[in-house]
Scaffold this motif. Structure first.
Motif, short mmCIF file in Angstrom:
data_model
loop_
_atom_site.label_atom_id
_atom_site.label_comp_id
_atom_site.label_asym_id
_atom_site.label_seq_id
_atom_site.Cartn_x
_atom_site.Cartn_y
_atom_site.Cartn_z
N ARG A 501 36.20 -30.54 5.05
CA ARG A 501 35.97 -31.49 4.79
C ARG A 501 34.02 -31.02 5.76
O ARG A 501 34.04 -30.12 6.32
N ARG A 502 33.21 -31.65 4.50
CA ARG A 502 31.51 -31.77 4.90
C ARG A 502 30.82 -32.75 5.75
O ARG A 502 31.21 -33.91 5.96
N GLY A 503 30.18 -32.19 6.74
CA GLY A 503 28.73 -33.64 7.57
C GLY A 503 30.13 -34.14 8.43
O GLY A 503 30.63 -33.52 8.71
N ALA A 504 29.37 -35.06 8.81
CA ALA A 504 29.67 -36.28 9.74
C ALA A 504 30.51 -37.15 9.35
O ALA A 504 29.77 -37.82 8.64
N THR A 505 31.53 -37.94 10.24
CA THR A 505 32.25 -39.29 9.74
C THR A 505 31.43 -39.61 10.34
O THR A 505 30.48 -39.63 11.36
N ASP A 506 31.37 -41.43 10.03
CA ASP A 506 31.01 -42.25 10.35
C ASP A 506 30.50 -42.88 12.20
O ASP A 506 29.76 -42.75 12.86
N ALA A 507 31.51 -42.42 12.81
CA ALA A 507 32.36 -42.03 14.09
C ALA A 507 31.23 -41.56 14.94
O ALA A 507 30.52 -41.63 15.66
N LEU A 532 19.43 -45.02 7.11
CA LEU A 532 18.78 -43.60 6.76
C LEU A 532 19.53 -43.30 5.43
O LEU A 532 18.96 -42.48 4.85
N THR A 533 20.56 -44.34 5.48
CA THR A 533 20.97 -44.11 4.13
C THR A 533 20.81 -44.63 2.99
O THR A 533 21.49 -44.86 1.53
N ASP A 534 19.95 -45.10 2.90
CA ASP A 534 19.17 -46.85 1.93
C ASP A 534 18.25 -45.56 1.00
O ASP A 534 17.78 -44.52 0.99
N PRO A 535 18.99 -45.64 -0.06
CA PRO A 535 18.59 -44.90 -1.34
C PRO A 535 17.40 -44.51 -1.78
O PRO A 535 16.74 -43.96 -2.28
N GLU A 536 16.56 -46.29 -1.51
CA GLU A 536 15.37 -46.50 -1.26
C GLU A 536 13.56 -45.55 -0.82
O GLU A 536 13.36 -44.27 -0.54
N ILE A 542 20.55 -37.32 1.83
CA ILE A 542 22.07 -37.41 2.76
C ILE A 542 23.06 -37.58 1.47
O ILE A 542 22.47 -38.24 0.37
N GLU A 543 24.07 -36.77 1.40
CA GLU A 543 24.81 -37.53 0.23
C GLU A 543 26.03 -38.54 1.81
O GLU A 543 26.06 -37.75 2.33
N VAL A 544 26.60 -39.37 0.96
CA VAL A 544 27.18 -40.52 1.34
C VAL A 544 28.50 -40.17 0.81
O VAL A 544 29.01 -40.15 -0.40
N THR A 545 29.76 -40.34 1.13
CA THR A 545 30.88 -39.91 0.84
C THR A 545 31.93 -40.78 0.82
O THR A 545 32.32 -41.38 2.36
N ARG A 554 31.95 -40.47 5.61
CA ARG A 554 31.60 -39.24 6.13
C ARG A 554 29.98 -39.25 5.29
O ARG A 554 29.40 -39.25 4.39
N TYR A 555 28.72 -38.73 5.76
CA TYR A 555 27.50 -38.04 5.52
C TYR A 555 27.01 -36.34 5.69
O TYR A 555 27.79 -35.60 6.61
N PHE A 556 26.19 -36.18 4.62
CA PHE A 556 26.16 -35.04 4.61
C PHE A 556 25.13 -34.32 3.64
O PHE A 556 24.93 -35.00 3.08
N LEU A 557 24.23 -33.54 4.65
CA LEU A 557 22.58 -33.67 4.46
C LEU A 557 22.42 -32.53 3.50
O LEU A 557 22.94 -30.57 3.85
N SER A 558 22.70 -32.30 2.28
CA SER A 558 22.33 -31.50 0.97
C SER A 558 21.06 -30.27 1.17
O SER A 558 20.54 -30.90 0.87
#
Length: 983
Positions: A501-507, A532-536, A542-545, A554-558
């Motif tokens: 898996r990629r990136g960090a979990t929410d926790a 941080l995850t606001d699309p605007e 940031i990619e949110v899974t 999960r959060y990942f910086l692509s």
């Protein structure tokens, strides 16, 4: 003590002086056996001293055991075989501590007494005693050390200082070091390079234990041995190394430590012959020796603390730190939704883990030990020390300056704004290819925190929150968004985490933002993630899974940058000053002079000057020049109720108002001003344009042809859009006017409502002035027009004064062709007999061409035409007049004379000029109404009969509201402007 009562780590611990002196850098983190043994002067590092080496070396279990085995082999006497392996091999990859272990072995053999006084030395001798059941001699029986640093040796090229005057092959270089320059003994053995027994005999001939250290074997036996071009040397060196590896195992009181990276961990590319030599040496090393390690991953914390700090922390400091964190960890949503969800061993044994990892947070150390250390390219101890040393230095500096720093350095606390920290992470080996490194470097600076610590999306969120001051916790956690984003960054650069898996979990992200302050609650951490995850407005990369089937979000910086991501990242770097400067530059460039003699752009003040002060110093009062003056919209705009200063400044610039400026040529200056609301729109587009321009310059765009093509098209479109918005913004034209000679001077205004019109185009402005009767259109200023605009007082004036009046008298419209129009009109008027050019004595001056009219002359003046003279009329000197009979031929000439008189009388003027004013109140005055109606009927009749050749006037009329619109429409049909206002 901090406000929480806990002594912060930057006060409880002392960073080593060499790190402080190097501003967080550890110059010798990549240790060199060669420099430790042979270095002199500046080339001799601190760790060449056994005492210093022992001071910075943590006695890890594996390193202690390795060196204890060597100590037994050297100083164990008859029990030397209790260390079963004479040949020990270090095969770890780069940065795994091999050089550190070699230097430790060197100090153990060359200065065992001094090393025994350090922690690592005591551990070595204690471990050896445990194995032997007795103590070793403190000097280990005075061993001799032979060092072959193959990473600093060239096949066939010797250094006399180390290799003697005659050595050519590796065996001879070994012998010279073994016998320490004893040439006779050297010469006795030099021919036996492949004789196992002779090599063993040579070693034993010293009569003392011998430690042989061969560092980086393949640096010598790889491609370098092929490159020497000596067909004799190659087999000799290879035969010697084969014999040596066998000999040490059969020679008492001899130990050999060989460094040869395992083939699956070595990035060295070999030719076929080198590959065969590697395989041969690998087989011999495995047959005769034992592979040993230096450090386990769990040793990282202790190694780091020893390497970075001078002493261990006090237990009461660590206990106080733990209590602050555990209050949140063991209660409420922080426990159930964050720490319980991590499923990490450090959460259950937090106090013990803090004691082991302090001042680093167990969450960060867990990642370094269990994820970073397992990356193939990561240089383990070396890379970790670089990252953490730079981090503690940067955070200590913040703490010393009274700025915020965490009580435990966690996953989100590595300051990416610090160049050393950022580059240490990027160059650590966690990111494998150069392109991805560049992408993450750019991402860190733009999405998280810039190099100046004041920019970056996440950092700006924190600074905005601090300015708002509504968050009760912002003093104890002022970098919450930056910390969360940094945690995502560090987990994103480690590809393929648990279960791929990629990136960090929410926790994980929320845990990285935790502080020892109950005011910072779980809901606050949740709000940070939402920002941080606001699309605007959030992080562009940031990619949110979404969490599915029990899996966490999960959060990942692509780094797979889209053009939109790059543009958003660049927009965050644009300052207000840069944006406004771009608008000003475009406006100045877009301004077209048209019929005006000169254009001028007045820049806004950078020093806090008022609009009036700016115009006072702009130098806009030029003689006999029509000027189109464009005002910088940063400081000058109209409408939206915020234009008082702009209007007052313009009034003063044309000589009106209480603060009027000294001016002579105000009549010929026209001010172009932007609309306040349209400026707002232009600013938004300017930011987009500058972002598009910066996107073109970043490495990611240059390296990707597809993105580059799209970015170029986007830049061109953004430029076109900005030009359109700036043209649209400049709607207002202000100028000095005096509709009637008896009326006061005022600042008049034209506003362009059509989107296709702009006040930046001089031709458009000029046409508007023509409609307002403040300028003549091209070709309309004729001799007759000149006469219409002259006053009685103009006759007798010098030509230079007459000329100047067209630039300093607001009742006179501006001339499209300037002085050329005036000169031509005067010449035509003189030629038609409508005017005369006279000198100061009122004598007519002959004018035969336009160029002869000198408008700069003070001697020449404007004169009225002379009255026509009847040449047949009797002169004053005649006493008699002839009778009918005296006419020539004796005929009666009465009728003839009458006809002659009719035909010879001067021509009557074809046109006459009428100038009049009408000011009438029409309320309850029917007489006035009838007279005025009759006047307009007469005027209508003249126009209808084509008896009017020129009409100029300014009518102000108050009518019933229901009739105003129709009348205004008739005026507009004539191509004239009309102003309608409510009374």
């Amino acid at each position: 003590m901090s406000k929480s009562g806990v002594t912060p780590w930057w006060k409880a611990l002392r960073i080593r002086p060499e790190i402080l002196n190097a501003s967080g850098s550890i110059a010798d983190v990549q240790m060199s056996l060669y420099h430790a043994v042979y270095g002199t002067g500046e080339q001799r590092p601190q760790y060449a001293d056994a005492a210093y080496y022992g001071e910075i070396t943590h006695p890890t279990g594996t390193l202690t055991d390795l060196l204890a085995q060597i100590a037994i082999r050297l100083g164990g006497g008859s029990d030397y075989t209790k260390s079963p392996y004479a040949l020990l091999r270090l095969d770890q990859g780069m940065g795994g501590g091999k050089s550190h272990a070699c230097i430790g072995a060197y100090h153990l053999a060359s200065d065992p007494v001094q090393l025994a006084k350090t922690d690592i030395g005591r551990s070595i001798f204690q471990q050896a005693e445990n194995i032997l059941g007795r103590a070793l001699p403190k000097n280990l029986n005075n061993p001799h050390v032979v060092v072959l640093p193959c990473d600093n040796m060239t096949p066939g090229v010797t250094t006399e200082e180390h290799d003697g005057p005659a050595a050519t092959n590796l065996y001879e270089r070994f012998l010279w070091r073994l016998f320490q320059g004893d040439f006779s003994r050297y010469d006795a053995y030099r021919k036996h390079f492949s004789n196992l027994a002779k090599i063993s005999e040579a070693i034993q001939s010293l009569g003392r234990p011998v430690l042989i250290i061969v560092d980086e074997i393949m640096n010598y036996f790889g491609n370098g041995l092929d490159g020497v071009g000596n067909e004799t040397l190659r087999p000799q060196d290879q035969a010697f190394m084969r014999a040596l590896l066998d000999a040490v195992t059969k020679t008492p009181h001899t130990a050999m430590l060989a460094v040869m990276i395992a083939s699956d961990k070595d990035s060295l590319s070999l030719e076929p012959a080198g590959t065969r030599r590697r395989a041969d040496l690998e087989r011999l090393l495995d047959r005769n020796g034992k592979r040993v390690g230096v450090h386990e991953n769990e040793d990282f914390a202790a190694i780091l603390r020893r390497r970075i700090f001078t002493k261990a922390p006090k237990s009461e400091v660590m206990d106080a730190t733990v209590r602050g964190y555990k209050e949140a960890m063991e209660n409420g949503p922080w426990k159930t939704k964050v720490f319980d969800q991590l499923h990490a061993p450090w959460t259950a044994n937090f106090a013990d883990e803090v004691a082991r990892t302090y001042p680093f947070h167990p969450q960060l150390m867990h990642m370094a030990e269990h994820e970073w250390a397992n990356r193939a390219g990561f240089q383990k101890v070396r890379s970790t020390i670089r990252v953490f040393a730079a981090t503690v230095y940067a955070l200590q500096q913040r703490g010393k300056m009274g700025k915020w720093a965490p009580h435990l350095i966690g996953l989100g606390d590595l300051p990416l704004s610090n160049a050393q920290v950022r580059e240490a992470i990027i160059g650590s080996g966690l990111i494998t290819d150069t392109k991805t490194q560049n992408n993450y470097r750019s991402l860190a600076q733009n999405d998280i925190v810039g190099v100046n610590d004041t920019s970056g999306t996440a950092r700006l969120m924190d600074t905005a929150r601090a300015a708002d001051s509504k968050a009760l916790w912002h003093h104890s956690n002022p970098r919450a968004a930056e910390r969360a984003a940094t945690a995502v960054f560090l987990t994103s650069i480690v590809s393929g985490r648990s279960q791929g898996r990629r990136g960090a979990t929410d926790a994980e992200v929320k845990a990285a933002t935790a502080v020892a302050d109950p005011a910072y609650m779980y809901a606050d951490a949740d709000a940070i993630i939402s920002e941080l995850t606001d699309p605007e407005t959030g992080l562009v990369s940031i990619e949110v899974t979404p969490g599915k089937k029990g899996q966490p979000i999960r959060y990942f910086l692509s780094t797979e940058q889209t053009l939109l991501m790059l543009q958003r990242a660049m927009r965050d770097t644009i300052t207000d000053a840069e944006r406004d400067a771009a608008i000003a530059d475009f406006a100045e460039r877009l301004t077209d002079t048209g019929p005006f003699d000169r254009k001028q752009f007045v820049r806004a003040s950078k020093d806090g000057q008022s609009p009036l002060e700016v115009l006072a110093g702009a130098g806009i009062d030029d003689a006999r020049v029509s000027r189109l003056v464009v005002l910088d919209p940063v400081q000058f705009t109209l409408r939206n109720g915020a234009d008082r200063e702009t209007r007052e400044a313009i009034q003063a610039a044309v000589g009106l108002g209480a603060d009027r400026l000294p001016t002579r040529w105000a009549s010929s200056v026209v001010f172009v001003v932007a609309n306040t609301q349209q400026r707002h729109a232009a600013r938004r587009v300017a930011t987009h344009y500058l972002a598009a321009e910066r996107v073109l310059g970043v490495q990611e765009t240059q390296d990707d042809a597809d993105i580059r093509a799209k970015a170029t098209a986007e830049h061109n479109e953004a430029k076109r859009s900005l030009e359109d918005h700036i043209k649209r913004a400049f709607q207002h034209v202000l100028f000095l006017a005096q509709p009637d000679e008896d009326a006061p001077r005022v600042v008049d205004e034209v506003t362009f409502g059509d989107k296709t019109e702009t006040a930046l185009f001089g031709t458009t402005v000029w046409k508007a002035l023509v409609e307002k009767e403040r300028a003549f259109d091209q070709g309309t200023f004729t001799a007759k027009t000149l006469l219409h605009n002259l006053r009685e007082s103009d006759y007798g004036r010098p030509l230079d004064e007459l000329r100047d009046s067209f630039w300093n008298t607001p009742r006179l419209p501006l001339l499209h062709g300037g002085q050329d129009d005036l000169r031509q009109a005067l010449f035509d008027a003189v030629r038609l007999g409508l005017l005369r050019i006279v000198n100061s004595e009122d004598e007519e001056v002959a004018v035969t061409g336009v160029s002869e009219i000198n408008l700069s002359s003070q001697r020449l003046r404007l004169g009225k035409p002379l009255p026509a003279i009847d040449e047949d009329a009797p002169s004053d000197d005649d006493n008699t007049s002839p009778g009918p009979e005296s006419s020539p031929g004796g005929e009666n000439t009465t009728e003839q004379n009458q006809e002659t008189s009719d035909t010879e009388e001067p021509d009557a003027p074809e046109e006459k000029q009428l100038a009049f004013s009408v000011i009438q109140s029409m309320l309850n005055n029917t007489g006035n109404a009838d007279a005025l109606s009759q006047l307009f009927r007469e005027l209508y009749q003249l126009v209808d009969n084509d008896d009017v050749s020129f009409l100029q006037g300014n009518i102000q009329i108050v009518v019933k509201a229901h009739a105003a619109d129709a009348l205004a429409e008739r005026v507009r049909e004539l191509g004239s402007s009309v102003q309608v206002r409510d009374l």
